[in-house]
Design a protein around this motif. Sequence first.
Motif, short mmCIF file in Angstrom:
data_model
loop_
_atom_site.label_atom_id
_atom_site.label_comp_id
_atom_site.label_asym_id
_atom_site.label_seq_id
_atom_site.Cartn_x
_atom_site.Cartn_y
_atom_site.Cartn_z
N THR A 33 -13.04 -7.41 15.06
CA THR A 33 -12.51 -8.13 16.22
C THR A 33 -12.28 -7.19 17.40
O THR A 33 -12.07 -7.63 18.52
N ARG A 34 -12.30 -5.90 17.12
CA ARG A 34 -12.13 -4.95 18.21
C ARG A 34 -13.47 -4.41 18.71
O ARG A 34 -13.51 -3.51 19.53
N ALA A 35 -14.56 -4.92 18.18
CA ALA A 35 -15.88 -4.44 18.59
C ALA A 35 -16.16 -4.81 20.04
O ALA A 35 -15.64 -5.81 20.55
N THR A 36 -16.95 -3.99 20.70
CA THR A 36 -17.32 -4.30 22.09
C THR A 36 -18.43 -5.34 22.09
O THR A 36 -19.11 -5.55 21.08
N ASP A 37 -18.63 -5.96 23.25
CA ASP A 37 -19.69 -6.95 23.37
C ASP A 37 -21.05 -6.33 23.05
O ASP A 37 -21.90 -6.95 22.43
N GLU A 38 -21.18 -5.09 23.53
CA GLU A 38 -22.43 -4.37 23.28
C GLU A 38 -22.70 -4.26 21.78
O GLU A 38 -23.80 -4.49 21.31
N GLN A 39 -21.65 -3.86 21.05
CA GLN A 39 -21.80 -3.68 19.60
C GLN A 39 -22.13 -5.01 18.92
O GLN A 39 -22.93 -5.05 17.99
N VAL A 40 -21.51 -6.04 19.39
CA VAL A 40 -21.76 -7.36 18.80
C VAL A 40 -23.22 -7.75 19.03
O VAL A 40 -23.93 -8.17 18.12
N LEU A 76 -25.55 -10.76 17.07
CA LEU A 76 -24.58 -11.82 16.90
C LEU A 76 -24.05 -12.26 18.27
O LEU A 76 -24.15 -11.54 19.26
N ALA A 77 -23.45 -13.43 18.27
CA ALA A 77 -23.04 -14.01 19.55
C ALA A 77 -21.64 -13.55 19.97
O ALA A 77 -21.38 -13.37 21.15
N SER A 78 -20.76 -13.35 19.00
CA SER A 78 -19.38 -13.05 19.38
C SER A 78 -18.73 -12.15 18.34
O SER A 78 -19.22 -12.00 17.23
N LYS A 79 -17.58 -11.59 18.74
CA LYS A 79 -16.79 -10.78 17.82
C LYS A 79 -16.39 -11.61 16.61
O LYS A 79 -16.34 -11.12 15.49
N GLU A 80 -16.07 -12.84 16.89
CA GLU A 80 -15.61 -13.71 15.82
C GLU A 80 -16.72 -13.90 14.78
O GLU A 80 -16.47 -13.88 13.57
N ALA A 81 -17.94 -14.04 15.29
CA ALA A 81 -19.07 -14.21 14.37
C ALA A 81 -19.25 -12.96 13.52
O ALA A 81 -19.51 -13.03 12.31
N LEU A 82 -19.08 -11.79 14.15
CA LEU A 82 -19.20 -10.54 13.40
C LEU A 82 -18.10 -10.47 12.35
O LEU A 82 -18.37 -10.15 11.17
N ALA A 83 -16.88 -10.76 12.76
CA ALA A 83 -15.75 -10.71 11.82
C ALA A 83 -15.99 -11.66 10.66
O ALA A 83 -15.73 -11.33 9.50
N LYS A 84 -16.54 -12.82 10.97
CA LYS A 84 -16.76 -13.82 9.94
C LYS A 84 -17.84 -13.33 8.95
O LYS A 84 -17.71 -13.50 7.74
N SER A 85 -18.89 -12.71 9.50
CA SER A 85 -19.96 -12.20 8.63
C SER A 85 -19.44 -11.11 7.70
O SER A 85 -19.90 -10.96 6.57
#
Lengths: 186, 918
Positions: B290-297, B302-311
């Motif tokens: 959830t602390r990832a930057t948009d670039e990292q996402v 992936l579309a959002s931090k939330e999507a990354l966190a969920k994965s």
Amino acid sequence: MEDESLTQLLRDARDGDPAAGNRAYALIYRRLHTAARQQLRLRSERHATLTPTALVNEAWLKLSAAQYEIADREHYLAMASAAMRQIVVDAARARASGKRGGDAVHVTLNEEAGGDELDVGVLALEDALQRLEKLDARLAQVVQYRYFGGLTEDEIARLLGVTDRTVRRDWRKARAFLHAEIRGAS
Amino acid sequence: MTPDDRTRRALSLFDELVDLDEATRAPILASLLREDSVLHAEVNALLAADSRDGMLERTMLSLLPASEHDDALPARIGPWRITGVAGRGGMGAVYLGERDDGQFEQRAAIKLIRLGMDTPQLRARFLRERQILAALVHPNIATLLDGGVTDTGAPYFAMERVTGQPLDVFCDGRKATLRERVTFFLQVCAAVQHAHQNLIVHRDLKPANILVGDDARVKLLDFGIAKLLDHDGPVDTTRERPHTPEYAAPEQLSGGTITTATDVYGLGVVLHRLLCGTAPDGASPSRAATRATDEQVQARGLASKEALAKSLAGDLSAIIQQCLEPEPSRRYTTVAALSQDLRAWLDGRPVTARAPTRGYVLTKFVARHRWGVAAGVLLVLAIGSGVAGVVWQAGKARRAAAEAQAQLEYLTSLLHILAPSTAEARELDRSRLIAEAARKARAELADKPESLAGVELALAQVAQNTGDSRQAIELADAAVALRRSVFGDDAIPTAKALLVAGAVRTQVKPPRYDEAAQAIDAAIAIARKQAPASALLVDGLQKRSTVFGDQDQLADQERVIGEAAALCDGALSAEVVCENVWDELGSIASRNRRSEQALVALRRAWEAKKKRLGTDHAETLEVAGQLAWAQAEAGDVAGGLVLAEEVHAANQRIYTQPTETSLRAMMRLSRLLKRSGQYERAEKLLDEYLAHSRRLFGENHQNTILGASDRASLLFGLGRFEESAAQFEATTKAYTVAKSDINAALTQGYRADAMREGGHAEQALPLQLGAIATLRTLYPKGENVMLARALSNLALTEGALGQHESALAHHDESLAMHARLKSTVPTVAYPRALRGKTLFDVGRSAEAEQELRAAVKDLLVMKAPSPNQYWEPFGLLTLVACANHATDCDALRAEAKKAQALTLAATARARLRQATAP
């Protein structure tokens, strides 16, 4: 280390003090050696390229007094050319002897050539230059001034008391001789 | 005129001529040439030098080396010529280096470490250790090429030069998805696992040490180096520690015990960074996301931090967290287990890391020891004993699970011994470590013989790998005994243990072939009964075949390998053991000159190994070398030579120190060079081979004898017959000592050939008769190409002594043998030509000429690939034809004369000379 005034030493030398001449030469050698090293470091970092002429002139600005005579400057240019030649040869010899089992830490060369090849080249050039000195001292002198000292044809002509056309002809002869000689040696 | 005067004159002539145009200059130079050719040459050299660029066109400053400061490049480090710098860091600098021995150029990245290695003991240990690291060959590990200590005491490592990007940068650059990232990461795991199986811990895993090349292959750098430095460096607390704090496991920071679990932690950090984009900070990976930057996402598609966190939430988080457990024993015990979980995630199967929260189909017992279950998949020491399967069936077989559990716990404790932390323990070498491990196992697993047997077998393999064959035998035997008592004499596990017990016996010095054969036969018998079409049976047959071969029981060897090959033609063709079967089948066919069969088998082995291990793997190269030879044997010497050169070049590139296989490749190349008439390079390579072989194996090792015998045959080719005979004599003696009767007999025969050619046929004859008598007892059926050749050579000696009738009889016998062996046409043509000469000697000159003409015609195909085989008979033909006043005598003679300019063996040249003598 560089407190002694080069200008004064050069005048003392011209007045017949051999020790002063030696000190002047040592001073110039050290100054140029340092300057060359700095230059090489800069080169590797910024790809800046300084000519020998600029190097020698810069050192002169560092070493000379504010007031100097033309004779002082000409004297300096002659000594600086000799010193530069010496610096190049010393470095090549140090490397070459290092390869035979001396110090482990050695300097290396620029990106343009293989090290061994370069050292062999420099030492062969020096041998050829010494032979040229025997054959025709003026030709060797021209090489030293022009190649190692970065002097202009005018400066060389004045130092040697010849026309600049002669300097050009001498250079062409000397250059052909040295290249032919180095090729024959390798 | 002195030389100096002449040069002065040349300089002034140059001055006059240099500005003239070519047309004006030419006549002047021409007349100068007539007057003084030396002066002319000097002037010409000056004119030529004037028109081309030379050294003086470089700026004077370029003649100067860079300064001697810290940041200067060293000219050399060890054998490496330094060409540049790749980077600098706290530890020292990484240089780019090249090594060039005249033939081959090898490039490396050289890490020069900035610290002193002062004591001789430390140096010695360092140098010893680098050998072990150099043996770490894996497609995902940058090979350590060389390592040493410079004159000033700074240690250095030369590694395979890898160009690529750090794994995380690479993945971000190509916007790799989480799945892709995990897939790349699995390559890292494979590398680390391989190292652990070789008792090497990396200890400095971080993205900077993990590069991905253009071929998308991951390469792990700096294996084991951190450990070496950490243990061997002088005590200096201010010195920068080799590991990087961000990636260091807690035990590294606290000075605790370093084990393979330390690398599991490092892998966890790398995985965390790879997936979340940041280093772990105590929070769960999904929270870190959830602390990832948009670039990292975005870089993860992936579309959002939330999507990354969920994965990441769930399995991946659990896997990473299990790697990052502060307590080493709570992490994955093996990297294999970590890989297994990641693969399970990729396949959508349950992962073990989440066992407690997900109600997996495991028993409570196993669930309570979840790290142990995870570890069960492959085990620390590459136990191939089926324990993994046992664990996965844990729900059904609680007792087996308990046994496996005990074994796993034991192996975990073993790791602590293998990576000891106390000064005293560090002094233990690997043999002692293994012995200590075995002792511990026997004490702790005394009531669990099944587990103990598995451990012993694993340790036997480790001992074998580290070269301690005696201990390997002892351990394997103990495992056999245990399994007999637990599983019974007829059980598959017993057969597996027997195979190990047999195999290790062939490696001990001197080899215990009879015992090996006995153990392997017992294993085969079990396999036939319990698993008649299994890899186990193939493995057993292949191993038995090797032993038959080692004992010169060639017919049995063929029978057994044939059975194995038949099994490999069927459903078992994908089994790794089949590679060995084809390899061996190819060698046997090669030896018996069945070149087509050899080519097929070896190509099959080569393809399989290339696919499984990569082109540059040692095993692949070894097979490629054999294939090169077989190709030459099949008539394509040029093609074989090309392949052999490739193999040799690859070896030179890969190994700084020669290995047994790289030496074999060198010898094959030397032989092929010899065959194609390149004697000089063949001799040079052979001398190099002998020097290495003597140093590596000693004077009386079979590899050295083989080299000596090749040298003798090279000397024969060069016409140095006395030297050749002497060297063959020494070879025969060495083979006799080594009880290799076939080789002793063969080299005795060759010695006789050298003596005959050197003019001592009468001394040669008894030697040759003796050699043939021996060969006849070794080939009772009398059908072997070696024997056929020996008979033909015997005939030559008899011919030299004027005993033409018996010579003819032996030629006939030889040719009859070739016929029965179905030797190829060119193979038969050569002895046929020799027989032709004998026909002439007994006065059947017309028939002789006819035979020789036919033979030479058949040998035409050998003219290019093996010129000696063509021109020697050609010489004989010319001699006979001219004696018969054939009409084409002059043409033959002219051609024979012309051929004398070729590089040919001394005997071929001698025949050609005799044929053209007036």
